[in-house]
Design an enzyme around this catalytic site. Structure first.
Site, short mmCIF file in Angstrom:
data_model
loop_
_atom_site.label_atom_id
_atom_site.label_comp_id
_atom_site.label_asym_id
_atom_site.label_seq_id
_atom_site.Cartn_x
_atom_site.Cartn_y
_atom_site.Cartn_z
N GLY A 194 -45.17 23.04 69.31
CA GLY A 194 -43.85 22.42 69.32
C GLY A 194 -43.01 23.09 70.38
N GLN A 195 -42.01 23.85 69.94
CA GLN A 195 -41.08 24.52 70.86
C GLN A 195 -40.42 23.51 71.78
OE1 GLN A 195 -43.86 27.93 72.06
NE2 GLN A 195 -42.09 28.98 71.25
N HIS A 196 -39.92 22.48 71.15
CA HIS A 196 -39.19 21.47 71.90
C HIS A 196 -38.28 20.69 70.97
CE1 HIS A 196 -42.15 18.72 70.22
NE2 HIS A 196 -43.14 19.33 70.84
N ALA A 197 -37.35 19.96 71.58
CA ALA A 197 -36.54 18.97 70.86
C ALA A 197 -36.75 17.64 71.57
CB ALA A 197 -35.06 19.38 70.88
#
Ligand code: TYD
Length: 140
Positions: free
Chosen positions: A51-54
């Site tokens: 992930g590590q995202h929006a």
């Protein structure tokens, strides 16, 4: 805080019988959007953070259909929460514009992801500082 309030655990109907379990996730009923895309993640080591995202446009529902993982969400305003995904009939709903880290994958983890859009890399924010900036601009 506004997007944090939208994150929620979902419980899906189970219609198991003596033949085994059957769990249903139907669009606009059990899942609060029209499902345009499905992907799944497995074989991630326990020390991996994904992930590590929006996402500016995509809503997601994450379901560990096997094994376990955790999802940490951040709203970019200093609030965070951790959701444990460890049952095949529960999922977590993630609205747009929420930061997400998936981690603590068990060896047998299969993380099923339902998404409200087709894949478009341009709607991802992969830099946390940029995410915070966009959130603070949105609040003006
Ligand atoms: P990535 O976004 O890093 O996965 P995660 O959110 O689980 O950390 O995606 C990994 C790679 O797969 C990256 O090159 C983009 C690609 N990808 C697609 O082509 N389509 C998709 O629907 C997704 C989710 C990823």
């Amino acid at each position: 805080m506004h997007n944090m309030n939208k994150v929620k655990m979902l419980e899906f109907p189970q219609l198991g019988d003596e033949r085994g379990h059957l769990v249903i996730a139907e669009a606009m009923k059990d899942v609060p959007f029209e499902i345009k895309r499905v992907f799944y993640i497995y074989g991630s080591d326990a020390d991996v953070v994904r992930g590590q995202h929006a996402n500016k446009e995509t809503e997601f529902v994450l379901i560990n259909v096997a094994g376990k993982s955790k999802v940490k969400v951040k709203d970019g305003e200093g609030n965070e929460a951790i959701y444990c995904l460890n049952r095949p009939h529960t999922g977590v709903y993630l609205p747009t514009m929420i930061w997400k880290d998936m981690y603590d994958f068990s060896d047998d983890s299969v993380l099923l992801v339902l998404a409200s859009t087709h894949y478009n890399p341009d709607e991802y924010i992969r830099n946390y500082d940029e995410f915070v900036k966009v959130i603070s601009e949105d609040m003006d």
